[in-house]
Motif scaffolding. Sequence first.
Motif, PDB file in Angstrom:
ATOM      1  N   LEU A 106      -2.196   7.446  -0.841  1.00 22.41           N
ATOM      2  CA  LEU A 106      -3.093   7.070   0.233  1.00 22.41           C
ATOM      3  C   LEU A 106      -3.716   8.296   0.889  1.00 22.41           C
ATOM      4  O   LEU A 106      -3.070   9.315   1.045  1.00 22.41           O
ATOM      5  CB  LEU A 106      -2.310   6.310   1.315  1.00 22.41           C
ATOM      6  CG  LEU A 106      -1.957   4.855   1.028  1.00 22.41           C
ATOM      7  CD1 LEU A 106      -1.089   4.308   2.153  1.00 22.41           C
ATOM      8  CD2 LEU A 106      -3.221   4.019   0.901  1.00 22.41           C
ATOM      9  N   LYS A 163       0.830  -1.197   0.000  1.00 26.04           N
ATOM     10  CA  LYS A 163       0.000   0.000   0.000  1.00 26.04           C
ATOM     11  C   LYS A 163       0.869   1.253   0.000  1.00 26.04           C
ATOM     12  O   LYS A 163       0.558   2.247  -0.664  1.00 26.04           O
ATOM     13  CB  LYS A 163      -0.932   0.020   1.227  1.00 26.04           C
ATOM     14  CG  LYS A 163      -2.066  -0.969   1.171  1.00 26.04           C
ATOM     15  CD  LYS A 163      -3.209  -0.378   0.372  1.00 26.04           C
ATOM     16  CE  LYS A 163      -4.379  -1.302   0.083  1.00 26.04           C
ATOM     17  NZ  LYS A 163      -4.505  -2.566   0.717  1.00 26.04           N
ATOM     18  N   PHE A 164       1.979   1.200   0.780  1.00 31.71           N
ATOM     19  CA  PHE A 164       2.838   2.378   0.860  1.00 31.71           C
ATOM     20  C   PHE A 164       3.557   2.624  -0.460  1.00 31.71           C
ATOM     21  O   PHE A 164       3.814   3.748  -0.854  1.00 31.71           O
ATOM     22  CB  PHE A 164       3.858   2.216   1.996  1.00 31.71           C
ATOM     23  CG  PHE A 164       3.306   2.505   3.366  1.00 31.71           C
ATOM     24  CD1 PHE A 164       4.054   2.222   4.499  1.00 31.71           C
ATOM     25  CD2 PHE A 164       2.052   3.060   3.546  1.00 31.71           C
ATOM     26  CE1 PHE A 164       3.552   2.480   5.768  1.00 31.71           C
ATOM     27  CE2 PHE A 164       1.544   3.330   4.804  1.00 31.71           C
ATOM     28  CZ  PHE A 164       2.302   3.030   5.923  1.00 31.71           C
ATOM     29  N   SER A 205      -6.274   6.296   5.813  1.00 25.90           N
ATOM     30  CA  SER A 205      -5.632   4.995   5.578  1.00 25.90           C
ATOM     31  C   SER A 205      -4.195   5.003   6.070  1.00 25.90           C
ATOM     32  O   SER A 205      -3.724   4.060   6.700  1.00 25.90           O
ATOM     33  CB  SER A 205      -5.643   4.644   4.088  1.00 25.90           C
ATOM     34  OG  SER A 205      -6.944   4.660   3.598  1.00 25.90           O
ATOM     35  N   LYS A 206      -3.506   6.091   5.751  1.00 29.46           N
ATOM     36  CA  LYS A 206      -2.118   6.197   6.197  1.00 29.46           C
ATOM     37  C   LYS A 206      -2.053   6.054   7.720  1.00 29.46           C
ATOM     38  O   LYS A 206      -1.231   5.320   8.263  1.00 29.46           O
ATOM     39  CB  LYS A 206      -1.550   7.561   5.779  1.00 29.46           C
ATOM     40  CG  LYS A 206      -0.139   7.483   5.221  1.00 29.46           C
ATOM     41  CD  LYS A 206       0.461   8.833   4.945  1.00 29.46           C
ATOM     42  CE  LYS A 206      -0.189   9.536   3.782  1.00 29.46           C
ATOM     43  NZ  LYS A 206       0.533  10.766   3.397  1.00 29.46           N
ATOM     44  N   LYS A 207      -2.954   6.782   8.362  1.00 25.84           N
ATOM     45  CA  LYS A 207      -2.992   6.744   9.826  1.00 25.84           C
ATOM     46  C   LYS A 207      -3.225   5.318  10.311  1.00 25.84           C
ATOM     47  O   LYS A 207      -2.575   4.832  11.227  1.00 25.84           O
ATOM     48  CB  LYS A 207      -4.113   7.664  10.326  1.00 25.84           C
ATOM     49  CG  LYS A 207      -4.297   7.632  11.836  1.00 25.84           C
ATOM     50  CD  LYS A 207      -5.444   8.502  12.272  1.00 25.84           C
ATOM     51  CE  LYS A 207      -6.771   7.883  11.935  1.00 25.84           C
ATOM     52  NZ  LYS A 207      -7.917   8.589  12.535  1.00 25.84           N
ATOM     53  N   TYR A 230      -2.607   2.457   8.796  1.00 28.59           N
ATOM     54  CA  TYR A 230      -1.478   1.548   8.574  1.00 28.59           C
ATOM     55  C   TYR A 230      -0.319   1.857   9.501  1.00 28.59           C
ATOM     56  O   TYR A 230       0.355   0.967  10.013  1.00 28.59           O
ATOM     57  CB  TYR A 230      -1.022   1.596   7.109  1.00 28.59           C
ATOM     58  CG  TYR A 230      -2.041   1.035   6.166  1.00 28.59           C
ATOM     59  CD1 TYR A 230      -2.436   1.730   5.029  1.00 28.59           C
ATOM     60  CD2 TYR A 230      -2.638  -0.199   6.424  1.00 28.59           C
ATOM     61  CE1 TYR A 230      -3.400   1.216   4.169  1.00 28.59           C
ATOM     62  CE2 TYR A 230      -3.606  -0.711   5.575  1.00 28.59           C
ATOM     63  CZ  TYR A 230      -3.986   0.002   4.448  1.00 28.59           C
ATOM     64  OH  TYR A 230      -4.934  -0.489   3.609  1.00 28.59           O
ATOM     65  N   VAL A 231      -0.076   3.145   9.708  1.00 31.67           N
ATOM     66  CA  VAL A 231       0.998   3.531  10.634  1.00 31.67           C
ATOM     67  C   VAL A 231       0.683   3.002  12.037  1.00 31.67           C
ATOM     68  O   VAL A 231       1.557   2.498  12.746  1.00 31.67           O
ATOM     69  CB  VAL A 231       1.178   5.065  10.643  1.00 31.67           C
ATOM     70  CG1 VAL A 231       2.048   5.514  11.817  1.00 31.67           C
ATOM     71  CG2 VAL A 231       1.815   5.529   9.337  1.00 31.67           C
ATOM     72  N   ASN A 287       4.991  12.093   7.300  1.00 25.29           N
ATOM     73  CA  ASN A 287       3.991  12.784   6.469  1.00 25.29           C
ATOM     74  C   ASN A 287       2.750  13.129   7.257  1.00 25.29           C
ATOM     75  O   ASN A 287       2.161  14.199   7.083  1.00 25.29           O
ATOM     76  CB  ASN A 287       3.586  11.904   5.272  1.00 25.29           C
ATOM     77  CG  ASN A 287       4.625  11.966   4.179  1.00 25.29           C
ATOM     78  OD1 ASN A 287       5.401  12.902   4.112  1.00 25.29           O
ATOM     79  ND2 ASN A 287       4.631  10.958   3.325  1.00 25.29           N
ATOM     80  N   LEU A 288       2.365  12.229   8.131  1.00 25.19           N
ATOM     81  CA  LEU A 288       1.161  12.478   8.930  1.00 25.19           C
ATOM     82  C   LEU A 288       1.302  13.727   9.786  1.00 25.19           C
ATOM     83  O   LEU A 288       0.312  14.380  10.117  1.00 25.19           O
ATOM     84  CB  LEU A 288       0.874  11.276   9.839  1.00 25.19           C
ATOM     85  CG  LEU A 288       0.290  10.036   9.159  1.00 25.19           C
ATOM     86  CD1 LEU A 288       0.228   8.879  10.150  1.00 25.19           C
ATOM     87  CD2 LEU A 288      -1.107  10.323   8.632  1.00 25.19           C
ATOM     88  N   GLU A 338       6.088   7.700   6.106  1.00 26.77           N
ATOM     89  CA  GLU A 338       4.637   7.900   6.135  1.00 26.77           C
ATOM     90  C   GLU A 338       4.217   8.542   7.451  1.00 26.77           C
ATOM     91  O   GLU A 338       3.348   9.416   7.478  1.00 26.77           O
ATOM     92  CB  GLU A 338       3.914   6.549   5.969  1.00 26.77           C
ATOM     93  CG  GLU A 338       3.967   5.979   4.551  1.00 26.77           C
ATOM     94  CD  GLU A 338       5.340   5.441   4.160  1.00 26.77           C
ATOM     95  OE1 GLU A 338       6.165   5.224   5.074  1.00 26.77           O
ATOM     96  OE2 GLU A 338       5.593   5.238   2.961  1.00 26.77           O
ATOM     97  N   GLU A 360      -4.561  12.365  12.904  1.00 27.18           N
ATOM     98  CA  GLU A 360      -3.473  11.894  12.056  1.00 27.18           C
ATOM     99  C   GLU A 360      -2.142  12.384  12.591  1.00 27.18           C
ATOM    100  O   GLU A 360      -1.168  11.628  12.687  1.00 27.18           O
ATOM    101  CB  GLU A 360      -3.697  12.364  10.603  1.00 27.18           C
ATOM    102  CG  GLU A 360      -4.861  11.622   9.950  1.00 27.18           C
ATOM    103  CD  GLU A 360      -5.289  12.223   8.622  1.00 27.18           C
ATOM    104  OE1 GLU A 360      -4.469  12.910   7.988  1.00 27.18           O
ATOM    105  OE2 GLU A 360      -6.450  12.002   8.230  1.00 27.18           O
TER     106      GLU A 360
END
Lengths: 694, 156
Positions: free
Chosen positions: A50, A43-44, A54-56, A58-59, A81-82, A78, A90
């Motif tokens: 993303l 996904k990354f 979603s990023k949040k 998965y992290v 990035n949040l 990632e 996030e």
Amino acid sequence: MPAVSKGDGMRGLAVFISDIRNCKSKEAEIKRINKELANIRSKFKGDKALDGYSKKKYVCKLLFIFLLGHDIDFGHMEAVNLLSSNKYTEKQIGYLFISVLVNSNSELIRLINNAIKNDLSSRNPTFMCLALHCIANVGSREMAEAFASEIPRILVAGDTMDSVKQSAALCLLRLYKTSPDLVLMGEWTSRVVHLLNDQHMGVVTAAISLITCLSQKNPDEFKTCVSLAVSRLSRIVSSASTDLQDYTYYFVPAPWLSCKLLRLLQCYPPPEDGAVKGRLVECLETILNKAQEPPKSKKVQHSNAKNAILFEAISLIIHYDSEPNLLVRACNQLGQFLQHRETNLRYLALESMCTLASSEFSHEAVKTHIETVINALKTERDVSVRQRAADLLYAMCDRSNAKQIVAEMLSYLETADYSIREEMVLKVAILAEKYAVDYSWYVDTILNLIRIAGDYVSEEVWYRVIQIVINRDDVQGYAAKTVFEALQAPACHENMVKVGGYILGEFGNLIAGDPRSSPLVQFNLLHSKFHLCSVPTRALLLSAYIKFINLFPETKATIQEVLRCDSQIRNSDVELQQRAVEYLKLSSIASTDVLATVLEEMPPFPERESSILAKLKKKKGPGAVSVTELDDNKREGGELNGGADRGPDTAQTLEHDISLSALYWTPASTQCAYLQFIKDETRGLIFSQLSVSG
Amino acid sequence: MQFMLLFSRQGKLRLQKWYVPLSDKERKKISRDLVQTILARKPKMCSFLEWRDLKIVYKRYASLYFCCAVEDQDNELITLEIIHRYVELLDKYFGSVCELDIIFNFEKAYFILDEFLLGGEAQETSKKNVLKAIEQADLLQEVSMLSSIDGFSWLF
């Protein structure tokens, strides 16, 4: 589960956690985790960007996997990035990830610091707190470099919100602890101290931790905090339970703040200003008084909070060590706690009394509780409490109660936990030596130590007993007799054989008159243990044997027989073989005079600091040795070896300077060199003697 | 405070907060050793023990052990009450908290802890104020959720 939906619970995460919990084996868990990691990785890397949610998610999953104990080597980018998301959750997850999985990649660090900088200057208190929390959690040098000058400004600025001030104070503390050279208080000092007067109790609570740490390192710069702290403490202690509203904890006013104030005061000596000192003494007396009042609540939280303040106050009283009245009251209070129902309080009382025992003013008061402490040693179920009791007995020991205390500690040692035996042995040895009036008692005590806890009797202890026996004429006969008896025991510890071998080798003649301990009997006794012993012990025994040949010529034939046999002169160990060969030769060719000179009685050892004390200090750290040790001369004028010390013999031959003691006290590697040296010297002497006598 | 660990009776770590810099390897070793030591203790034993060069303060709440490592000069009793206050906060937030709450909402447990303790020291001891701070943060969550729906962006 929460009654109200607390934000967006990430469903995917909950499902994943459930899956993990349902795994029946470690292998299944690892398989599930690897599957998820592969999924997240793809996904990354994927083409589609993303979205934040979603990023949040998965992290957060990566974080969960890491906290389970598995290594994570991606996701940092990632997470970073949040940080720049404008959505709070996030950001929050991003910060949590980078605080837990600290990465030292410089590019990432640059990006993180940028995000933090933005949040710090955002004027949004919640964002600012997030950033401050992150700095406090990570506390890296790079962060210190970037922010150490900015945070004090935030801390003292008039328009900073209280919650931000609190976080700023503790954030600065963390940076100071890890990079003190980068946190320059200079211009901020007085304003930081002034925070003690803040009307918001939370700000004071946070600031005081910072001030305490700074005061420890720069007492002079921060000394204005003392009078402020005393006023604050005084106001809290005299307040009614309703005054402080939400800062009252189970009817106790501001317990955390009170404890911190009392801690801060322990960084300084008693206040010089009479008024301030008077107020403080009044405070302490009030705290001690309150302990006697009936409790306002039955809950353990109430009594814990109240007693926390009490114990901290007692620590302060002990630290000052200047108010006899307060010290005695403190001691009495602790004495009451010694018999309290609650184990925690008994434990803390024992611990606190240890420090009290070293104060001149209260030492005697502490001693009055000896029976209670001995009882605790014998009857407490909890080993940590028993250990505190043993520590206290050690601290309160002096000439008047040494025999009693040593006896109790010896009997405790018989059943003590293995983990604490070595320390107990050192302590008993120190006490026995320090307070020995009668050295036969000392010898008995050490031999008992070896008997009870032989494995834990380190070298320093038995070297010491030998040093003392050598140096004191009056106890040599007793020592010989006692080791002889001790060796009769069927199972006797190897350390006992070492001590016995050495002492009989030196002083066996003092008991040889009695037929029960005649020379041959002594030899046979020692030799019966020979085959059970390790190489160093056997080496020592061989030396004892050659000494016997000198002391008791009638044993020469028997001993030579032993030395001659294959297991000695062809022994695979170099040391043993060499000794056997050398001693055999020495006994055969040297005249009685030469032999007597070479094997003359050991001269007294020079006085040095007890290596046992040094070992105990090393084991426990600098605080271990109580003041009584160091103030030995002040209190009792005790000498380590009392009595008349024998001076060195005037007619010392070359052999003594080299001395056979070198064979025992030096490490094996140097022993060979010494042996060689002695060999050459004695050979020279023998030849010269031979040539003189023809 | 040097660190705080929460673990179950089977020794599973539910929360680990480290206030001193330590490598991953060291953390794992410390956790393992300390958890074993505490689990070996009997129920009636006292809440304090000396471990390595630290003082350990611990208390069991239902199926979770709360364990803090403090320094020699720190006050044990007040640390016990720090633990209790943290439990109260979790309890108020989750409504009768249990181990499952902490397992499934582990990130919240960390957020709540950060509002109460920072750098190992208590930063806010008023229960009301800590909960208020957390609620405010949660409100921000709701707002940010709403703002992602078209038409409500003006709210944010």
